[in-house]
Design an enzyme around this catalytic site. Structure first.
Site, PDB file in Angstrom:
ATOM      1  N   ARG A  88      63.570  50.964  72.309  1.00 32.73           N
ATOM      2  CA  ARG A  88      63.477  52.168  71.489  1.00 32.73           C
ATOM      3  C   ARG A  88      62.126  52.834  71.690  1.00 32.73           C
ATOM      4  O   ARG A  88      61.089  52.177  71.693  1.00 32.73           O
ATOM      5  CB  ARG A  88      63.681  51.825  70.007  1.00 32.73           C
ATOM      6  CG  ARG A  88      65.151  51.812  69.623  1.00 32.73           C
ATOM      7  CD  ARG A  88      65.347  51.737  68.118  1.00 32.73           C
ATOM      8  NE  ARG A  88      65.107  50.402  67.627  1.00 32.73           N
ATOM      9  CZ  ARG A  88      64.107  50.056  66.859  1.00 32.73           C
ATOM     10  NH1 ARG A  88      63.231  50.954  66.452  1.00 32.73           N
ATOM     11  NH2 ARG A  88      63.967  48.814  66.456  1.00 32.73           N
ATOM     12  N   CYS A 274      63.808  39.415  65.573  1.00 34.48           N
ATOM     13  CA  CYS A 274      63.147  38.436  64.706  1.00 34.48           C
ATOM     14  C   CYS A 274      64.152  37.474  64.081  1.00 34.48           C
ATOM     15  O   CYS A 274      63.908  36.909  63.013  1.00 34.48           O
ATOM     16  CB  CYS A 274      62.355  39.135  63.610  1.00 34.48           C
ATOM     17  SG  CYS A 274      60.936  40.031  64.244  1.00 34.48           S
ATOM     18  N   ALA A 388      66.918  42.423  76.952  1.00 26.42           N
ATOM     19  CA  ALA A 388      68.260  42.550  77.556  1.00 26.42           C
ATOM     20  C   ALA A 388      69.312  42.281  76.479  1.00 26.42           C
ATOM     21  O   ALA A 388      69.069  41.513  75.541  1.00 26.42           O
ATOM     22  CB  ALA A 388      68.412  41.559  78.697  1.00 26.42           C
TER      23      ALA A 388
END
Ligand code: SPV
Ligand code: MN
Length: 624
Positions: A88, A274, A388
């Site tokens: 992003r 996370c 990925a």
């Protein structure tokens, strides 16, 4: 205008596509499509209904135009994004704000007029010689109070195909809304391509128009920047939900399976990369969703849905031991897109942490790859990118929860806030109550940056509710909305923090990948009052015996008192430093912070100082 719209559509769509578009009686949608055609000048237009035939067309187009390539296993394909288009792009993602509107210093915005002109200049003629795809999807289950219909226009069959896997089909939903103007609009072009990837990433922009519920995305392919219904829609939905009194959150939804067949639904907000997906995929539990949830109050209860119906998940570390269900889906026939993995000549995908030795050569997002290959800055290129991804439908998974498509949603028993924190928070802690939970767990969240966004990794960053990248209203109002949300709810969900990334003095992680199962199951027991807890200055932590039981039963391991003391020590010094850091941000950057936030900070500071004076900087839970 409507005559012009209809004339233009008649002139530019063939008979069959025109019939599909006109079967939807929605003038605002027709105008959006007509304006996009006028601007981007595609050679042809394809309108995608919910039919299998149309979905197959999108899938095939993506292979034909080279954005996806089949792999050895049936239904599997891979896709590469450009070398500099792997995550992003926060810096170029901006709200378009009219003069006089202000979202506060923490949100990235640009002048609406100038920004719209800029992004439209990149869109101009961008689809010349290409086909425009017009697709319809629904955020949330269809025919539900949660449903938000969406129209996605793109010149990328890969983006459209990803959405077909990730969202519920919305053509029929569009029929049912008639001429309602209440839907989201996304307009994407991948821009000029070189070797099938967006070439002009310096002109990559994601611009969000909250007044119009439109998001423009240009010169990029990476899903987080292009898949309209994902994070682009989340930004629109947060703003809409604030006006309408519900919540749109960066949260998984899962069924946690407690004793005697009891299922308690949890939501969990974690920053990207996370542990959010791996928590929602925990063995023995059931998944509703892994990324985005809408929450509404219904008949005195908080209920929520998965906005999506697929997973765009990080593939790194998906292996037979840590994530057997996803691993199985990635190694069996079925519709899966692999993004930015390493592919070998035998058409097999490989990724970091897959539990097998990786090949020393192949093709990846950098082109032909060999072990030791470096980029132009001299950095070694990993075989697969750290960010990925794989894309698949949740209904394909053996642990899919039966509530996935329930139009009423599932009831929320607990909410979890997680982050990547090496030195401060204990692995799991319950907040004292809803207000403390929203403020001291959600609004105080910090996390170290990851490969899911462009920029440096490992930098401790303020990330309110794990939703900082997507919040589209002043932060103080966002906190107040969360606080108010429990109003009128007799038994609000319990709120917990979790931290899977605590490190010891030697810099090694203190917990294994699977330990999170114990924290979540302990939290489930707390929801039903089945176990007691120990009070700390910041919340309630597990008793040693309860964890030792859970580790033995669930993971077959001995949880020692030494482990417990090291992991659950109350680090008063670090907790006070965190309070100071976060308070400073609110004071400096969030002028509309509700006073209650500072009151909660002050109460926590007093309790921490008292504990520190009495017991020191690092307190064993046995001394509390
Ligand atoms: C995330 O980065 O939080 C994701 C993937 O879930 S995406 O937002 O699509 O990049
Ligand atoms: Mn996410």
């Amino acid at each position: 205008m409507s005559d012009n719209v209809n004339d233009l559509l008649r002139a530019r769509l063939d008979e069959s596509n025109l019939a599909k578009l006109f079967a939807l009686k929605n003038p605002k949608m027709h105008a959006f499509v007509a304006e996009a055609i006028e601007l981007a000048q595609p050679e042809s237009v394809f309108v995608c209904t919910d039919s299998d035939e149309d979905l197959a067309y999108i899938r095939e187009r993506s292979v034909e135009n080279g954005e996806e390539t089949p792999l050895a296993i049936k239904g599997h394909t891979y896709h590469f994004d450009g070398y500099y288009d792997q995550a992003r792009d926060k810096a170029n993602t901006k709200y378009l704000l009219a003069a006089g509107t202000d979202l506060g210093a923490s949100l990235n915005s640009t002048d609406k007029k100038a920004g719209t002109e800029e992004v439209r200049s990149f869109l101009k003629d961008s689809m010349a010689g290409r086909q425009m795809l017009v697709c319809f999807f629904c955020l949330g289950p269809t025919n539900s109070e949660f449903s938000i219909p969406c129209v996605q226009i793109t010149d990328s069959p890969f983006v459209a195909h990803s959405e077909c896997l990730l969202y519920r089909p919305g053509y029929e939903q569009f029929k049912s809304i008639g001429d309602s103007p209440d839907f989201f609009r996304f307009l994407h072009t991948e821009g000029e391509l070189e070797n099938c990837v967006s070439k002009n990433v310096d002109k990559r922009r994601v611009y969000i128009d909250l007044d119009e519920n439109i998001v423009y995305s240009v010169n990029t392919q990476y899903g987080g920047n292009t898949i309209g219904l994902k994070k682009l829609a989340l930004r629109l939905a947060i703003n809409k939900s604030s006006r309408e009194g519900w919540l749109a959150e960066h949260m998984f939804v899962m069924g946690v399976h407690g004793p005697a067949g009891r299922v308690t639904y949890f939501t969990g907000a974690f920053p990207s990369a996370c542990g959010k997906t791996s928590t929602s995929m925990l063995q023995g539990q059931t998944i509703v969703g892994d990324d985005i949830a809408y929450l509404r109050k219904k008949a005195g209860e908080i209920r929520c849905v998965n906005v999506e119906s697929g997973i765009f998940g990080i593939i790194r570390d998906v292996n037979l031991t840590d994530d057997p269900v996803i691993y199985e889906a990635l190694t069996q026939p079925g519709e899966v897109i692999f993004g930015n993995v390493l592919v070998t000549d035998d058409s097999k995908p490989h990724w970091l942490g897959m539990g097998q030795e990786l090949p020393t050569e192949g093709t990846n997002y950098s082109g032909k790859w060999h072990k030791g290959k470096t980029d132009d800055k001299g950095n070694e290129i990993t075989p697969s990118h750290k960010n990925a991804r794989y894309t698949l439908r949740i209904s394909e998974l053996s642990n899919c929860d039966e509530g996935l498509n329930d139009p009423e949603g599932v009831p929320v028993g607990a909410m979890v806030y997680g982050g990547r924190d090496s030195d401060t928070l204990v692995p799991v802690e319950q907040a004292f109550d809803w207000t403390e939970g929203i403020i001291a767990k959600g609004a105080m969240l910090e996390s170290e940056t990851t490969a899911a966004t462009l920029g440096k990794e490992g930098v401790r960053t303020f990330n309110i509710m794990s939703n900082m990248d997507f919040v589209s209203l002043p932060l103080g109002r966002y906190i107040q909305n969360n606080l108010d949300f429990a109003g009128g709810i007799a038994k609000p969900p319990l709120i917990f923090s979790v931290n899977y990334f605590l490190k010891g003095k030697d810099g090694r992680y203190l917990n294994g990948m699977l330990d999170k199962k114990v924290w979540v199951l302990w939290a489930e027991l707390r929801v039903h009052g089945d176990v007691e807890a120990i009070e700390t200055p910041t919340g309630l932590i597990p008793k040693y015996e309860d964890l030792a039981d859970l580790f033995k039963r669930e993971l077959g391991t001995d949880y020692t008192k030494e482990n417990y003391i090291e992991q659950f020590a109350v680090r008063t010094g670090n907790l006070l430093a965190k309070l100071d850091r976060v308070e400073e941000i609110y004071k400096a950057k969030v002028p509309d912070t509700p006073q209650i936030v500072f009151d909660v900070f002050n109460r926590q500071r007093e309790r921490l100082n008292a504990a520190k004076d009495k017991l020191g900087e690092c307190i064993s839970p046995f001394d509390l």
